[in-house]
Scaffold this motif. Structure first.
Motif, mmCIF file in Angstrom:
data_model
loop_
_atom_site.group_PDB
_atom_site.id
_atom_site.type_symbol
_atom_site.label_atom_id
_atom_site.label_comp_id
_atom_site.label_asym_id
_atom_site.label_seq_id
_atom_site.Cartn_x
_atom_site.Cartn_y
_atom_site.Cartn_z
ATOM 1 N N GLN A 108 0.836 -1.204 0.000
ATOM 2 C CA GLN A 108 0.000 0.000 0.000
ATOM 3 C C GLN A 108 0.870 1.254 0.000
ATOM 4 O O GLN A 108 1.979 1.262 0.540
ATOM 5 C CB GLN A 108 -0.925 0.008 1.219
ATOM 6 C CG GLN A 108 -2.000 -1.055 1.182
ATOM 7 C CD GLN A 108 -1.546 -2.379 1.788
ATOM 8 O OE1 GLN A 108 -0.355 -2.642 1.916
ATOM 9 N NE2 GLN A 108 -2.498 -3.212 2.161
ATOM 10 N N GLN A 109 0.340 2.311 -0.579
ATOM 11 C CA GLN A 109 1.067 3.584 -0.663
ATOM 12 C C GLN A 109 0.752 4.518 0.495
ATOM 13 O O GLN A 109 1.341 5.591 0.611
ATOM 14 C CB GLN A 109 0.751 4.267 -1.997
ATOM 15 C CG GLN A 109 1.312 3.544 -3.205
ATOM 16 C CD GLN A 109 2.819 3.317 -3.116
ATOM 17 O OE1 GLN A 109 3.588 4.274 -2.997
ATOM 18 N NE2 GLN A 109 3.232 2.051 -3.145
ATOM 19 N N ILE A 110 -0.184 4.108 1.340
ATOM 20 C CA ILE A 110 -0.484 4.884 2.542
ATOM 21 C C ILE A 110 -0.355 3.959 3.751
ATOM 22 O O ILE A 110 -0.968 2.896 3.802
ATOM 23 C CB ILE A 110 -1.907 5.481 2.508
ATOM 24 C CG1 ILE A 110 -2.103 6.350 1.266
ATOM 25 C CG2 ILE A 110 -2.166 6.314 3.769
ATOM 26 C CD1 ILE A 110 -3.518 6.883 1.106
ATOM 27 N N LYS A 124 8.528 5.980 7.686
ATOM 28 C CA LYS A 124 8.823 6.950 6.629
ATOM 29 C C LYS A 124 10.244 6.772 6.110
ATOM 30 O O LYS A 124 10.487 6.861 4.894
ATOM 31 C CB LYS A 124 8.629 8.372 7.153
ATOM 32 C CG LYS A 124 8.824 9.454 6.097
ATOM 33 C CD LYS A 124 7.760 9.369 5.010
ATOM 34 C CE LYS A 124 7.896 10.510 4.002
ATOM 35 N NZ LYS A 124 6.885 10.412 2.923
ATOM 36 N N SER A 127 10.147 3.765 3.905
ATOM 37 C CA SER A 127 9.259 3.914 2.749
ATOM 38 C C SER A 127 9.104 5.399 2.434
ATOM 39 O O SER A 127 8.021 5.967 2.578
ATOM 40 C CB SER A 127 7.889 3.287 3.039
ATOM 41 O OG SER A 127 8.001 1.925 3.377
ATOM 42 N N ASP A 129 8.783 7.184 -0.144
ATOM 43 C CA ASP A 129 7.854 7.628 -1.187
ATOM 44 C C ASP A 129 6.391 7.415 -0.812
ATOM 45 O O ASP A 129 5.497 7.799 -1.576
ATOM 46 C CB ASP A 129 8.157 6.891 -2.502
ATOM 47 C CG ASP A 129 9.547 7.217 -3.032
ATOM 48 O OD1 ASP A 129 10.006 8.365 -2.819
ATOM 49 O OD2 ASP A 129 10.175 6.337 -3.644
ATOM 50 N N LYS A 130 6.154 6.826 0.340
ATOM 51 C CA LYS A 130 4.786 6.571 0.768
ATOM 52 C C LYS A 130 4.297 7.678 1.700
ATOM 53 O O LYS A 130 5.085 8.368 2.346
ATOM 54 C CB LYS A 130 4.698 5.215 1.476
ATOM 55 C CG LYS A 130 4.979 4.035 0.563
ATOM 56 C CD LYS A 130 4.928 2.726 1.315
ATOM 57 C CE LYS A 130 5.262 1.555 0.382
ATOM 58 N NZ LYS A 130 5.285 0.263 1.103
#
Length: 369
Positions: A108-110, A124, A127, A129-130
């Protein structure tokens, strides 16, 4: 199976009520009833988390789970979060090491991290870019706040060339200044395998003292003076008193402690380990007939043991809660999912991310040797 199999000598506080600042969606009476029953059954503390109480929080868990699907959000929670979060809305619950890997590997991107600030920062870093959300910006950590990046630089200047290992309970800025991060599940293995015969360990004094004892004759361990305000409350004298009282009434008390506790506590302990280790070992002890246990850690661990064991356990001791971990309520998560405020979005300097990621990558490398 009902919670009648659980006998508790530990007094736990009342289940938290919503503050009422966020109004959830309206659901049908049938939806609320079904969700309340689900929550009560999975939490498995029907006297504390009654069906009626669960009905008051059901609108929050229902809407949170809807929004997670709609927005493709991965919701991670630490074991010390309240049971309504852990069993009501979280996609994964564990200790710091496992959650770090989950944050790194999530599709997931969030990511919403229901925890304290440093854990969301770690997500963070791993990841970048998320979108990483932290619903309770005020939820800090006494260990994380005990040390700064400048403190680490000063230690490096005082002990040039000595590798620095930091407990993961630190800010991104501190992680950017060290050679490797560690967690309560891997600090012994990683520190033993670091090059040289000397190391600096920050910031947890008690975990550092445990390292000194474990590595005596192999490595010199230079320690810092930070402590976890929760685990610092436990003393060896108190644990010994509980053990003696239990023995006097014919109870073979098994003591399980987190390594953030002082050395005299660990000396009185039968098992020492991370939150996940303590949970798994408690369940194992119950399966083997050793049902009288005492958990020397934040009492969210007891909540998980009660929910996940199938045995009759008598959990003894004192409930000590982390005010930072318990700062997050369901409505905070709901609000962050609906429309996150700027302070709920984790933003870090790119240079800090790059340097801190190195220390975390080193943790994964050493842990998997």
């Amino acid at each position: 199976m009902t919670n009648d199999c659980i006998s508790m000598s530990m007094d736990l506080p009342l289940a938290p009520n919503p503050r009422g600042k966020i109004v959830p969606k309206v659901f049908s009476e049938q939806q609320l009833e079904e969700e309340a029953i689900r929550l009560s059954e999975v939490i498995r503390q029907p006297k504390r988390w009654t069906v009626e109480h669960c009905k008051t929080i059901a609108p929050y868990t229902l809407e949170i789970n809807q929004l997670k699907k709609e927005k493709d959000v991965y919701l991670i929670a630490h074991s010390y979060q309240t049971p309504d979060i852990v069993y009501g809305v979280a996609d994964e619950v564990s200790d710091s090491y496992s959650l770090s890997k989950s944050a790194r590997d999530a599709e997931q991107q969030i990511i919403l991290f229901s925890s304290v600030r440093f854990m969301a920062e770690t997500a963070k870093i791993l990841s970048p870019d998320k979108l990483v959300l932290h619903p309770s910006p005020e939820a800090g950590c006494s260990l994380s706040e005990s040390i700064t990046a400048q403190d680490v630089r000063d230690l490096r200047e005082k002990y040039p060339g000595v590798p620095v290992a930091c407990y993961i309970n630190t800010t991104a800025e501190v992680k950017a200044e060290v050679d490797v991060c560690v967690t309560s599940s891997n600090y012994l293995k990683i520190c033993e395998n670091l090059p040289g015969n000397k190391l600096i360990f920050v910031p947890d004094k008690f975990m550092g003292e445990h390292l000194q004892n474990s590595l005596r004759g192999k490595k010199e361990v230079i320690i810092y003076d930070g402590v976890c305000e929760v685990h610092a409350l436990f003393t060896g004298e108190k644990v010994l008193s509980w053990k003696e009282r239990a023995k006097n009434i014919g109870i073979d008390l098994q003591v399980l402690s987190h390594p953030e506790c002082a050395a005299d506590v660990l000396e009185e302990s039968d098992i020492i380990g991370s939150s996940e280790v303590l949970i798994k070992e408690s369940i194992r002890l119950g399966q083997e007939g050793m049902t009288d246990i005492m958990l020397i850690t934040e009492c969210g661990t007891a909540d998980r043991v009660m929910a996940e064991t199938k045995q009759k356990l008598n959990i003894m001791g004192t409930c000590v809660m982390c005010r930072h971990m318990k700062a997050t309520l369901l409505e905070d998560i709901l609000q962050a999912l609906r429309e996150p405020r700027a302070e709920q979005i984790i933003e870090l300097d790119q240079k800090i991310i790059e340097k801190a990621k190195f220390s975390l990558d080193e943790m994964f490398r050493y842990a998997e040797l």
